[in-house]
Design a protein around this motif. Sequence first.
Motif, PDB file in Angstrom:
ATOM      1  N   ASP A  49       0.987  -1.191   0.109  1.00 26.64           N
ATOM      2  CA  ASP A  49      -0.003   0.023  -0.003  1.00 26.64           C
ATOM      3  C   ASP A  49       0.960   1.388  -0.207  1.00 26.64           C
ATOM      4  O   ASP A  49       2.260   1.160  -0.047  1.00 26.64           O
ATOM      5  CB  ASP A  49      -0.914   0.020   1.261  1.00 26.64           C
ATOM      6  CG  ASP A  49      -0.166   0.081   2.673  1.00 26.64           C
ATOM      7  OD1 ASP A  49       1.015   0.284   2.520  1.00 26.64           O
ATOM      8  OD2 ASP A  49      -0.890   0.576   3.533  1.00 26.64           O
ATOM      9  N   GLY A 106      -2.874   4.438  -1.304  1.00 24.45           N
ATOM     10  CA  GLY A 106      -4.351   3.673  -0.888  1.00 24.45           C
ATOM     11  C   GLY A 106      -4.888   4.727  -0.064  1.00 24.45           C
ATOM     12  O   GLY A 106      -4.498   5.856   0.162  1.00 24.45           O
ATOM     13  N   GLU A 107      -6.182   4.239   0.341  1.00 26.41           N
ATOM     14  CA  GLU A 107      -7.115   5.033   1.054  1.00 26.41           C
ATOM     15  C   GLU A 107      -6.606   5.155   2.606  1.00 26.41           C
ATOM     16  O   GLU A 107      -6.649   6.189   3.324  1.00 26.41           O
ATOM     17  CB  GLU A 107      -8.557   4.577   1.147  1.00 26.41           C
ATOM     18  CG  GLU A 107      -9.498   5.557   1.628  1.00 26.41           C
ATOM     19  CD  GLU A 107     -10.932   5.158   1.761  1.00 26.41           C
ATOM     20  OE1 GLU A 107     -11.582   5.233   2.827  1.00 26.41           O
ATOM     21  OE2 GLU A 107     -11.016   4.260   0.769  1.00 26.41           O
ATOM     22  N   PHE A 108      -5.808   4.370   3.160  1.00 22.93           N
ATOM     23  CA  PHE A 108      -5.214   4.349   4.370  1.00 22.93           C
ATOM     24  C   PHE A 108      -4.212   3.324   4.481  1.00 22.93           C
ATOM     25  O   PHE A 108      -4.150   2.376   3.617  1.00 22.93           O
ATOM     26  CB  PHE A 108      -6.231   4.044   5.387  1.00 22.93           C
ATOM     27  CG  PHE A 108      -7.298   2.764   4.949  1.00 22.93           C
ATOM     28  CD1 PHE A 108      -6.648   1.645   5.378  1.00 22.93           C
ATOM     29  CD2 PHE A 108      -8.212   2.869   4.356  1.00 22.93           C
ATOM     30  CE1 PHE A 108      -7.257   0.458   5.311  1.00 22.93           C
ATOM     31  CE2 PHE A 108      -8.876   1.803   4.091  1.00 22.93           C
ATOM     32  CZ  PHE A 108      -8.693   0.566   4.393  1.00 22.93           C
ATOM     33  N   ASP A 142      -4.280  -0.561   3.385  1.00 23.87           N
ATOM     34  CA  ASP A 142      -5.224  -0.682   2.174  1.00 23.87           C
ATOM     35  C   ASP A 142      -4.804  -1.373   1.295  1.00 23.87           C
ATOM     36  O   ASP A 142      -4.053  -0.995   0.278  1.00 23.87           O
ATOM     37  CB  ASP A 142      -5.650   0.840   1.700  1.00 23.87           C
ATOM     38  CG  ASP A 142      -6.791   0.647   0.547  1.00 23.87           C
ATOM     39  OD1 ASP A 142      -7.111  -0.287   0.109  1.00 23.87           O
ATOM     40  OD2 ASP A 142      -7.122   1.517   0.097  1.00 23.87           O
ATOM     41  N   ASP A 188     -12.842  -4.826  -3.407  1.00 25.35           N
ATOM     42  CA  ASP A 188     -13.469  -3.945  -2.949  1.00 25.35           C
ATOM     43  C   ASP A 188     -14.349  -4.619  -1.818  1.00 25.35           C
ATOM     44  O   ASP A 188     -14.278  -4.100  -0.723  1.00 25.35           O
ATOM     45  CB  ASP A 188     -14.228  -2.975  -3.943  1.00 25.35           C
ATOM     46  CG  ASP A 188     -14.930  -1.946  -3.238  1.00 25.35           C
ATOM     47  OD1 ASP A 188     -16.225  -2.066  -2.873  1.00 25.35           O
ATOM     48  OD2 ASP A 188     -14.197  -1.090  -2.640  1.00 25.35           O
ATOM     49  N   TRP A 240     -16.475  -1.774   0.138  1.00 26.49           N
ATOM     50  CA  TRP A 240     -15.804  -0.874   1.071  1.00 26.49           C
ATOM     51  C   TRP A 240     -16.224   0.579   1.012  1.00 26.49           C
ATOM     52  O   TRP A 240     -16.669   1.244   1.655  1.00 26.49           O
ATOM     53  CB  TRP A 240     -14.248  -0.976   0.982  1.00 26.49           C
ATOM     54  CG  TRP A 240     -13.667   0.130   2.083  1.00 26.49           C
ATOM     55  CD1 TRP A 240     -12.892   1.314   1.488  1.00 26.49           C
ATOM     56  CD2 TRP A 240     -13.479   0.020   3.269  1.00 26.49           C
ATOM     57  NE1 TRP A 240     -12.650   1.574   2.748  1.00 26.49           N
ATOM     58  CE2 TRP A 240     -12.794   0.939   3.782  1.00 26.49           C
ATOM     59  CE3 TRP A 240     -13.817  -0.947   4.405  1.00 26.49           C
ATOM     60  CZ2 TRP A 240     -12.378   1.372   5.044  1.00 26.49           C
ATOM     61  CZ3 TRP A 240     -13.478  -0.871   5.533  1.00 26.49           C
ATOM     62  CH2 TRP A 240     -12.688   0.514   6.031  1.00 26.49           C
ATOM     63  N   ASP A 241     -16.561   0.994  -0.506  1.00 27.04           N
ATOM     64  CA  ASP A 241     -16.767   2.073  -0.908  1.00 27.04           C
ATOM     65  C   ASP A 241     -18.333   2.535  -0.777  1.00 27.04           C
ATOM     66  O   ASP A 241     -18.822   3.483  -0.618  1.00 27.04           O
ATOM     67  CB  ASP A 241     -16.597   2.232  -2.474  1.00 27.04           C
ATOM     68  CG  ASP A 241     -14.881   2.398  -2.487  1.00 27.04           C
ATOM     69  OD1 ASP A 241     -14.147   2.910  -1.615  1.00 27.04           O
ATOM     70  OD2 ASP A 241     -14.508   1.821  -3.649  1.00 27.04           O
ATOM     71  N   GLU A 295     -18.293   7.242   6.064  1.00 24.67           N
ATOM     72  CA  GLU A 295     -16.742   7.472   6.689  1.00 24.67           C
ATOM     73  C   GLU A 295     -16.826   7.161   8.207  1.00 24.67           C
ATOM     74  O   GLU A 295     -15.797   6.384   8.658  1.00 24.67           O
ATOM     75  CB  GLU A 295     -16.562   8.971   6.612  1.00 24.67           C
ATOM     76  CG  GLU A 295     -16.312   9.483   5.176  1.00 24.67           C
ATOM     77  CD  GLU A 295     -15.151   8.835   4.502  1.00 24.67           C
ATOM     78  OE1 GLU A 295     -14.087   8.653   5.194  1.00 24.67           O
ATOM     79  OE2 GLU A 295     -15.293   8.316   3.398  1.00 24.67           O
ATOM     80  N   LYS A 353     -16.637   3.063   7.960  1.00 27.93           N
ATOM     81  CA  LYS A 353     -14.979   2.812   7.800  1.00 27.93           C
ATOM     82  C   LYS A 353     -14.190   2.976   8.961  1.00 27.93           C
ATOM     83  O   LYS A 353     -13.266   2.160   9.140  1.00 27.93           O
ATOM     84  CB  LYS A 353     -14.596   3.753   6.683  1.00 27.93           C
ATOM     85  CG  LYS A 353     -15.207   3.508   5.073  1.00 27.93           C
ATOM     86  CD  LYS A 353     -14.543   4.296   4.088  1.00 27.93           C
ATOM     87  CE  LYS A 353     -15.229   3.866   2.819  1.00 27.93           C
ATOM     88  NZ  LYS A 353     -14.819   4.878   1.595  1.00 27.93           N
TER      89      LYS A 353
END
Length: 203
Positions: free
Chosen positions: A136, A144-146, A149, A156, A159-160, A164, A167
């Motif tokens: 990541d 990545g998003e975090f 990730d 996925d 997840w999307d 927030e 998550k």
Amino acid sequence: MYKLIVALCLTTATAFQAPASVAQPRSTVVKAFESEIGAQVPLGFWDPLGLLADADQERFDRLRYVEIKHGRIAMLAVLGQITTKAGIFLPGTIDYAGTKFSDIPTGWAAVDKISSAGIAQIVAFVGFLELFVMKDSANGAAPGEFPGDFRNGALDFGWDSFTEEQKTQKRAIELNNGRAAQMGILALMVHEQLGVSLWPGGI
């Protein structure tokens, strides 16, 4: 070998929780991390080794990535012990000599039952995942998003579709479960080496 693994387990978690009443000097840099996931009420933020004393965001993300990864490995390790202890094994044989998966015992004893070639294959597979797959933004891959990730634009699992808040909650749950699993598998390994199994009936 088990002493090395114990030492690694003890040094990977970098932001364990502790009562907020414990007094310790905190720099402005450290305070910036006190709102990160993992520093949760009622225990708060704890960095007894001072690993974040002079850390920037990149350093924090790298340490968080390592903590999450080792937590995931530990969760799989605990689950593996639970599964094999329950008598659940893959069908078939593990080598050309006819050794069945069900012949492989639980815990450290499994290492002696797997051939050197088998151990080499496991190490090579883990190395391949480490270098080319499980990456990541904190490990040289595309952002990545975090930290942790590993979707890499391919996976996925919905997840999307989460908010927030959802998550954040799920990431906190995974982080805490990973911390618990690291302590859990460490306890299982140490007690097995001491000859005091934590499983009913022993290993």
